[in-house]
Write a protein that holds these residues in place. Structure first.
Motif, PDB file in Angstrom:
ATOM      1  N   SER A  85       0.823  -1.204   0.000  1.00 23.62           N
ATOM      2  CA  SER A  85       0.000   0.000   0.000  1.00 23.62           C
ATOM      3  C   SER A  85       0.858   1.255   0.000  1.00 23.62           C
ATOM      4  O   SER A  85       0.571   2.216  -0.736  1.00 23.62           O
ATOM      5  CB  SER A  85      -0.907  -0.007   1.241  1.00 23.62           C
ATOM      6  N   LEU A  86       1.912   1.257   0.806  1.00 18.23           N
ATOM      7  CA  LEU A  86       2.793   2.431   0.855  1.00 18.23           C
ATOM      8  C   LEU A  86       3.542   2.609  -0.450  1.00 18.23           C
ATOM      9  O   LEU A  86       3.777   3.738  -0.886  1.00 18.23           O
ATOM     10  CB  LEU A  86       3.789   2.276   2.017  1.00 18.23           C
ATOM     11  N   THR A  87       3.943   1.505  -1.087  1.00 23.08           N
ATOM     12  CA  THR A  87       4.677   1.579  -2.329  1.00 23.08           C
ATOM     13  C   THR A  87       3.776   2.091  -3.462  1.00 23.08           C
ATOM     14  O   THR A  87       4.186   2.907  -4.287  1.00 23.08           O
ATOM     15  CB  THR A  87       5.226   0.194  -2.703  1.00 23.08           C
ATOM     16  N   THR A  88       2.523   1.634  -3.453  1.00 20.17           N
ATOM     17  CA  THR A  88       1.567   2.062  -4.473  1.00 20.17           C
ATOM     18  C   THR A  88       1.240   3.543  -4.354  1.00 20.17           C
ATOM     19  O   THR A  88       1.061   4.267  -5.342  1.00 20.17           O
ATOM     20  CB  THR A  88       0.270   1.243  -4.370  1.00 20.17           C
ATOM     21  N   ALA A  89       1.187   4.007  -3.099  1.00 17.80           N
ATOM     22  CA  ALA A  89       0.814   5.400  -2.848  1.00 17.80           C
ATOM     23  C   ALA A  89       1.938   6.370  -3.150  1.00 17.80           C
ATOM     24  O   ALA A  89       1.746   7.568  -3.172  1.00 17.80           O
ATOM     25  CB  ALA A  89       0.394   5.559  -1.378  1.00 17.80           C
TER      26      ALA A  89
END
Length: 218
Positions: free
Chosen positions: A213-217
């Motif tokens: 999720s953090l990487t996608t954001a």
């Protein structure tokens, strides 16, 4: 039976009873009526407890180095991991204390590969512990360079770094717990290893979702 024969029989019976009594009294001196009980921990259990203690101790270092201003969800997870592993550290130390064993393993991971020599480290050559940083020979352990980088990271970078390192750390712990579960037949250490496998597998899966999720954001 004549009187003399009766006296002789009575004397013989009395002597026999006396010898039996003396034998019963002497038995505790000659026979160990309380054979040595099973050791508190066998060598595999001791090795697992020692190495998992070291593994958990590094996890506490990682949670302590996480920037507290990072993503609140990640910080909350780190707090949960810290609480769980502190409790397990107390349990591991308690077992080793009862067994009269050191908390430090002079031959890390040898219990996991009993047929290999202490100097045979090919089985974990891919772990960070084999880098120039010289960390312990245990799966999933972070190097000193990685720990220092985590201390310096802030915000989202800190959260990503923590999740990446702790996920790998958890999978290393799962590998150790699986080995203990396979090597042990029963007992509290085996059950605890199984519990660690379950808990850390769940946390590792959650951390992978959070990291994605953090990487996608980004």
């Amino acid at each position: 039976m004549t009187r003399r024969q009766a006296i002789t029989a009575t004397a013989t019976l009395g002597l026999a009873l006396l010898l039996l009594a003396m034998g019963a009294a002497a038995r505790p001196l000659l026979v160990d009526e309380h054979p040595l009980s099973r050791p508190v921990l066998n060598p595999t259990e001791i090795g697992f407890a020692q190495d998992m203690l070291a593994h958990h101790s590094q996890a506490l270092i990682m949670t302590a180095r996480l920037d507290q201003t990072a993503d609140p969800t990640v910080v909350a997870l780190a707090d949960r991991i810290e609480a769980t592993q502190r409790e397990e550290i107390g349990e591991l130390k308690g077992w080793l204390r009862m067994a009269g064993a050191s908390t430090v393993n002079n031959a890390p991971m040898q219990w996991m590969h009993p047929n290999n020599s202490v100097t045979d480290h090919h089985h974990h050559a891919a772990t960070p512990s084999e880098t120039a940083d010289g960390g312990p020979a245990m799966p999933g352990m972070a190097t000193q360079t990685e720990l220092d980088a985590l201390s310096a990271a802030r915000g989202t970078d800190a959260a990503r770094s923590f999740l990446h390192m702790m996920t790998r750390h958890h999978y290393g712990g799962i590998q150790m717990a699986q080995a203990a579960n396979n090597l042990l037949t029963d007992g509290i250490v085996k059950q605890t290893a199984r519990d660690m496998m379950t808990n850390q597998t769940q946390e590792a899966a959650l951390m992978e979702i959070m990291l994605n999720s953090l990487t996608t954001a980004r």
